[in-house]
Design a protein around this motif. Structure first.
Motif, PDB file in Angstrom:
ATOM      1  N   ALA A  17       0.805  -1.221   0.000  1.00 35.72           N
ATOM      2  CA  ALA A  17       0.000   0.000   0.000  1.00 35.72           C
ATOM      3  C   ALA A  17       0.837   1.271   0.000  1.00 35.72           C
ATOM      4  O   ALA A  17       0.293   2.359   0.229  1.00 35.72           O
ATOM      5  CB  ALA A  17      -0.940  -0.008   1.201  1.00 35.72           C
ATOM      6  N   ARG A  18       2.124   1.162  -0.280  1.00 42.07           N
ATOM      7  CA  ARG A  18       2.923   2.379  -0.327  1.00 42.07           C
ATOM      8  C   ARG A  18       2.454   3.283  -1.461  1.00 42.07           C
ATOM      9  O   ARG A  18       2.132   2.805  -2.547  1.00 42.07           O
ATOM     10  CB  ARG A  18       4.404   2.036  -0.513  1.00 42.07           C
ATOM     11  CG  ARG A  18       5.061   1.516   0.759  1.00 42.07           C
ATOM     12  CD  ARG A  18       6.496   1.119   0.516  1.00 42.07           C
ATOM     13  NE  ARG A  18       6.601  -0.039  -0.376  1.00 42.07           N
ATOM     14  CZ  ARG A  18       7.740  -0.648  -0.679  1.00 42.07           C
ATOM     15  NH1 ARG A  18       8.881  -0.197  -0.171  1.00 42.07           N
ATOM     16  NH2 ARG A  18       7.740  -1.696  -1.475  1.00 42.07           N
ATOM     17  N   PRO A  19       2.406   4.615  -1.223  1.00 41.43           N
ATOM     18  CA  PRO A  19       1.927   5.542  -2.256  1.00 41.43           C
ATOM     19  C   PRO A  19       2.768   5.451  -3.528  1.00 41.43           C
ATOM     20  O   PRO A  19       3.973   5.168  -3.478  1.00 41.43           O
ATOM     21  CB  PRO A  19       2.080   6.915  -1.599  1.00 41.43           C
ATOM     22  CG  PRO A  19       2.024   6.634  -0.129  1.00 41.43           C
ATOM     23  CD  PRO A  19       2.697   5.305   0.044  1.00 41.43           C
ATOM     24  N   GLN A  20       2.111   5.693  -4.643  1.00 39.71           N
ATOM     25  CA  GLN A  20       2.774   5.719  -5.938  1.00 39.71           C
ATOM     26  C   GLN A  20       2.349   6.968  -6.696  1.00 39.71           C
ATOM     27  O   GLN A  20       1.257   7.495  -6.501  1.00 39.71           O
ATOM     28  CB  GLN A  20       2.414   4.485  -6.774  1.00 39.71           C
ATOM     29  CG  GLN A  20       3.039   3.194  -6.311  1.00 39.71           C
ATOM     30  CD  GLN A  20       2.668   2.052  -7.246  1.00 39.71           C
ATOM     31  OE1 GLN A  20       1.560   1.528  -7.202  1.00 39.71           O
ATOM     32  NE2 GLN A  20       3.586   1.669  -8.107  1.00 39.71           N
ATOM     33  N   ARG A  21       3.226   7.388  -7.600  1.00 45.51           N
ATOM     34  CA  ARG A  21       2.946   8.561  -8.426  1.00 45.51           C
ATOM     35  C   ARG A  21       3.516   8.304  -9.811  1.00 45.51           C
ATOM     36  O   ARG A  21       4.615   7.764  -9.946  1.00 45.51           O
ATOM     37  CB  ARG A  21       3.600   9.800  -7.803  1.00 45.51           C
ATOM     38  CG  ARG A  21       3.354  11.114  -8.520  1.00 45.51           C
ATOM     39  CD  ARG A  21       4.051  12.247  -7.761  1.00 45.51           C
ATOM     40  NE  ARG A  21       3.771  13.547  -8.306  1.00 45.51           N
ATOM     41  CZ  ARG A  21       4.427  14.108  -9.314  1.00 45.51           C
ATOM     42  NH1 ARG A  21       5.447  13.444  -9.880  1.00 45.51           N
ATOM     43  NH2 ARG A  21       4.101  15.305  -9.751  1.00 45.51           N
ATOM     44  N   THR A  22       2.765   8.644 -10.829  1.00 43.95           N
ATOM     45  CA  THR A  22       3.255   8.448 -12.186  1.00 43.95           C
ATOM     46  C   THR A  22       2.826   9.617 -13.064  1.00 43.95           C
ATOM     47  O   THR A  22       1.766  10.225 -12.837  1.00 43.95           O
ATOM     48  CB  THR A  22       2.741   7.120 -12.786  1.00 43.95           C
ATOM     49  OG1 THR A  22       3.349   6.896 -14.053  1.00 43.95           O
ATOM     50  CG2 THR A  22       1.231   7.132 -12.950  1.00 43.95           C
ATOM     51  N   GLU A  23       3.643   9.945 -14.035  1.00 38.15           N
ATOM     52  CA  GLU A  23       3.325  11.023 -14.975  1.00 38.15           C
ATOM     53  C   GLU A  23       2.932  10.400 -16.309  1.00 38.15           C
ATOM     54  O   GLU A  23       3.602   9.491 -16.812  1.00 38.15           O
ATOM     55  CB  GLU A  23       4.520  11.956 -15.141  1.00 38.15           C
ATOM     56  CG  GLU A  23       4.903  12.687 -13.854  1.00 38.15           C
ATOM     57  CD  GLU A  23       6.084  13.630 -14.030  1.00 38.15           C
ATOM     58  OE1 GLU A  23       6.591  13.739 -15.175  1.00 38.15           O
ATOM     59  OE2 GLU A  23       6.502  14.248 -13.037  1.00 38.15           O
TER      60      GLU A  23
END
Length: 359
Positions: free
Chosen positions: A274-280
């Motif tokens: 459940a670690r946060p993720q970010r993608t462009e």
């Protein structure tokens, strides 16, 4: 009477104590938002006076506040049920002696499917107390209580051997909302892998992905934004609008797609946490128009070749996830749109990196 359950409450009712005091106690718990406690309070009365209409209505009102109405629509989703049943039969046939763990059991349907498929031991956990109690009744009436046990507890509070006799070799779960992550599937499965499952356990679903599309739709935008109406500027009310997504059936609103669907996130539930993720993302519009919202949905692979999804137009009880832009964005095919997609383990949110807007 205070808001805590009194000692010997049933005995006191049987000894002729005024039922009105217990009814007031139940109503008080309900008004405090303690719906589970309110339901139990009314149950005390019904245990003595099964036809007490005030208690019957009070219990039902409390249950309605704590049990989401989508349970019934979900149970009538025949395609979803058939796909899960096929996958469960396949997994149980491969390892009939494995302990099966059903997380978020609801009515107990998937747990009973596992027992019907030949699983000798199934533990169904359900964190909502009244749902768990009802699931146990459903299982008993169906004649599967010799194989299926219901635990009224969140899976993240379960232990081996306290709640499970041993680690489970098959996990079955469907704790997903329209945006896939909203019911905590990432953290729940990660916890189960560490504490409740064998190292070689089969996990169902095994994989998932989130897919998004740019959408033009004034009707959708109006579900979350307001401006000047009836001679008043109501725009300040938008401070209460949804910053993240809400669910809606895309095909029921006039809309136009402005891009092809794009994959945003992919998850392998055998390894994901459940670690946060970010993608462009760079999305190239396929048509010119006003981008009012981003619609997104999921695909879940239960087992290889068996996939459940809630894509637009698909006859699924899950709706699509809709995130409206605060202000519409003008897009055209020769100008790619830069999106940032992020999740905090439970909720997906998009941001548009562009300054060109349409009032």
């Amino acid at each position: 009477m205070n808001s805590a359950q009194p000692q010997g409450a049933v005995t006191e009712i049987r000894d002729g104590m005024e039922l009105g005091e217990f009814l007031r106690w139940g109503r008080d718990l309900h008004h405090q938002g303690r719906y589970e406690d309110a339901a139990r309070a009314f149950e005390l009365i019904l245990g003595v006076d099964a036809d007490n209409q005030e208690a019957l209505i009070g219990r039902n009102r409390a249950v309605r506040c704590s049990v989401p109405r989508w349970h019934w629509e979900m149970l009538h989703d025949e395609e979803r049920a058939e796909l899960y049943d096929r996958a469960i039969r396949q997994a149980v046939a491969a390892a009939p002696d494995s302990l099966v763990l059903d997380i978020g059991a609801g009515s107990g349907l998937l747990a009973m499917m596992a027992a019907r498929a030949g699983a000798r031991e199934v533990v169904a956990c359900e964190g909502q107390a009244s749902v768990a109690e009802t699931a146990a009744r459903v299982v008993r009436v169906a004649g599967y209580d010799d194989a299926v046990g219901v635990v009224s507890k969140m899976s993240t509070r379960m232990t081996v051997p306290g709640d499970l006799p041993r680690r489970a070799g098959l996990l079955v779960t469907e704790i997903v909302d329209c945006g896939l992550l909203g019911e905590g599937i990432l953290g729940t499965i990660a916890h189960a892998r560490e504490h409740l499952l064998t190292p070689d356990a089969t996990i169902m679903p095994s994989r998932g992905r989130i897919i998004a599309q740019l959408v033009e739709s004034e009707p959708l935008h109006r579900k979350n934004h307001v401006g000047k109406l009836y001679g008043f500027d109501l725009a300040p009310f938008n401070r209460l609008s949804t910053l993240e997504y809400f669910d809606s059936r895309l095909h029921r609103h006039e809309h136009r797609t402005l891009s092809e669907p794009v994959t945003v996130f992919e998850f392998d539930f055998y390894t994901a946490d459940a670690r946060p993720q970010r993608t462009e993302l760079t999305v190239r519009p396929t048509a010119a128009g006003k981008m009012h919202a981003i619609a997104f949905w999921f695909e879940m692979e239960l087992l290889p070749g068996i996939v459940v999804d809630n894509a637009p137009g698909h006859d699924s009880h899950w709706k699509q996830a809709i995130q409206c832009l605060p202000v519409p964005l003008h897009v055209q095919p020769d100008l790619p749109v830069s999106l940032v997609a992020a999740h905090d383990g439970e909720c997906v949110r998009f941001e548009v990196e562009s300054e060109e807007v349409v009032a």
